[in-house]
Design an enzyme around this catalytic site. Structure first.
Site, mmCIF file in Angstrom:
data_model
loop_
_atom_site.group_PDB
_atom_site.id
_atom_site.type_symbol
_atom_site.label_atom_id
_atom_site.label_comp_id
_atom_site.label_asym_id
_atom_site.label_seq_id
_atom_site.Cartn_x
_atom_site.Cartn_y
_atom_site.Cartn_z
ATOM 1 N N ASP A 16 3.512 59.605 125.026
ATOM 2 C CA ASP A 16 4.127 60.838 125.472
ATOM 3 C C ASP A 16 2.745 61.644 125.433
ATOM 4 O O ASP A 16 2.265 61.540 124.102
ATOM 5 C CB ASP A 16 4.875 61.281 125.399
ATOM 6 C CG ASP A 16 6.339 61.892 126.582
ATOM 7 O OD1 ASP A 16 5.995 61.897 127.286
ATOM 8 O OD2 ASP A 16 6.373 63.197 126.043
ATOM 9 N N GLU A 164 8.454 71.811 124.400
ATOM 10 C CA GLU A 164 7.327 71.725 123.106
ATOM 11 C C GLU A 164 7.764 72.593 122.240
ATOM 12 O O GLU A 164 7.539 72.788 121.301
ATOM 13 C CB GLU A 164 6.582 72.040 123.569
ATOM 14 C CG GLU A 164 5.960 70.769 124.872
ATOM 15 C CD GLU A 164 6.090 69.771 123.609
ATOM 16 O OE1 GLU A 164 4.625 69.680 122.852
ATOM 17 O OE2 GLU A 164 5.867 68.373 123.958
HETATM 18 N N1 DGL Z 1 6.321 64.183 129.364
HETATM 19 C C1 DGL Z 1 6.018 64.137 130.444
HETATM 20 C C2 DGL Z 1 6.563 63.834 131.428
HETATM 21 O O1 DGL Z 1 7.604 62.353 131.012
HETATM 22 C C3 DGL Z 1 5.920 64.971 130.898
HETATM 23 C C4 DGL Z 1 5.314 65.934 130.078
HETATM 24 C C5 DGL Z 1 3.985 66.838 130.281
HETATM 25 O O2 DGL Z 1 3.852 68.138 130.878
HETATM 26 O O3 DGL Z 1 3.148 67.190 129.187
HETATM 27 O O4 DGL Z 1 6.331 63.546 133.168
#
Ligand code: DGL
Length: 280
Positions: A16, A164
């Protein structure tokens, strides 16, 4: 090198851009506790959501290679943005050329297959990053599986930074979250199911449940992806055999290992010890 990496068994990789994939990993581990997992969060370069196609593709491929180098034969892109922007090219160009024995799987297809089963009004909402929404991946997949669904998409560019930076339960954070929900529901008041099409968003589950009317179901992807991976491993025993099974998990981050360990432990309510990794 390629022959070597084909013959080595190792964990299942979960990638991720940051912390979001932890929500998917948690469900996968519950479903498949015997397997070993290696999580990689590119926290130093998150969020990916508003980055260009080229950059997301490059970053994602770097991460996938790092996981392959550590013995993974299967990597889950537990990130919708990476799945939307990089998965197809990785599957169609990179793997056949460079790693024909390895697999990279995304989260979009399994989620679209599930969404149709949950809605009664056939009006659904999809919340995601700008990158995922702009790619139209959900609209395109849903048009194949459930052409009668009315799909309302909405980008929530503030939500990933709020997660975050652990700011989502502050008055400012709640303001942004509520504002996005209002905008989505104003588009279509008949929505009865909302898919959290970003793996960071289930971390906001409590806040979302508080802010949304009771009749709206919130669908997170963790369980859906876990079911889909279990089914994949069952149908592909030759790949399942390449995955080691000691029930272990390791965490890698491109940011400070200490910061990741602290924040991830807090977010997931369990002790997490990460190691640092540089991607290039
Ligand atoms: N967790 C990511 C998703 O599922 C996105 C995060 C990001 O913008 O870095 O899209």
């Amino acid at each position: 090198m390629y022959i070597w990496s084909m013959s080595v068994n190792g964990p299942i990789g979960v990638f991720d851009s940051g912390y979001g994939g932890l929500t998917v990993l948690k469900e996968i581990r519950e479903k498949l506790p015997e397997y070993d997992f290696l999580y990689l969060g590119d926290n130093a370069r998150a969020p990916y959501g508003s980055r260009s196609f080229e950059v997301i593709y490059e970053y994602t491929w770097q991460a996938v290679q790092a996981l392959f180098d550590r013995g993974c034969s299967i990597v889950i892109l537990a990130c919708n943005t990476a799945s939307a922007k990089a998965l197809r090219n990785i599957q169609q160009i990179k793997l056949p050329e460079l790693h024909p024995g390895k697999r990279v799987l995304g989260v979009i297809r399994p989620s679209t297959e599930e969404l149709d089963k949950h809605t009664h009004t056939k009006h659904v909402g999809v919340l995601a990053t700008e990158g995922t929404i702009r790619s139209n991946s959900y609209q395109i997949e849903l048009a194949k599986f459930a052409p009668d669904l009315v799909v309302n998409q909405h980008a929530c560019p503030m939500w990933v930074p709020l997660v975050e930076n652990n700011q989502f339960d502050t008055p400012g954070g709640i303001y942004f979250i509520q504002n996005d929900l209002i905008q989505l529901l104003e588009k279509d008041p008949k929505i009865d199911t909302i898919l959290l099409a970003c793996t960071h968003y289930p971390i906001l589950q409590e806040q979302l449940r508080r802010l949304l009317p009771d009749h709206i179901e919130i669908l997170a992807q963790g369980k859906i992806v876990a079911e889909s991976l279990a089914d994949y491993l069952f149908r592909h025993p030759e790949l399942a055999d390449k995955c080691t099974k000691n029930g272990s998990v390791r965490y890698l981050t491109t940011e400070s290992a200490k910061d990741f360990s602290e924040k991830a432990s807090l977010l997931m309510n369990t002790e997490i010890q990460a190691e640092h990794l540089t991607l290039h």
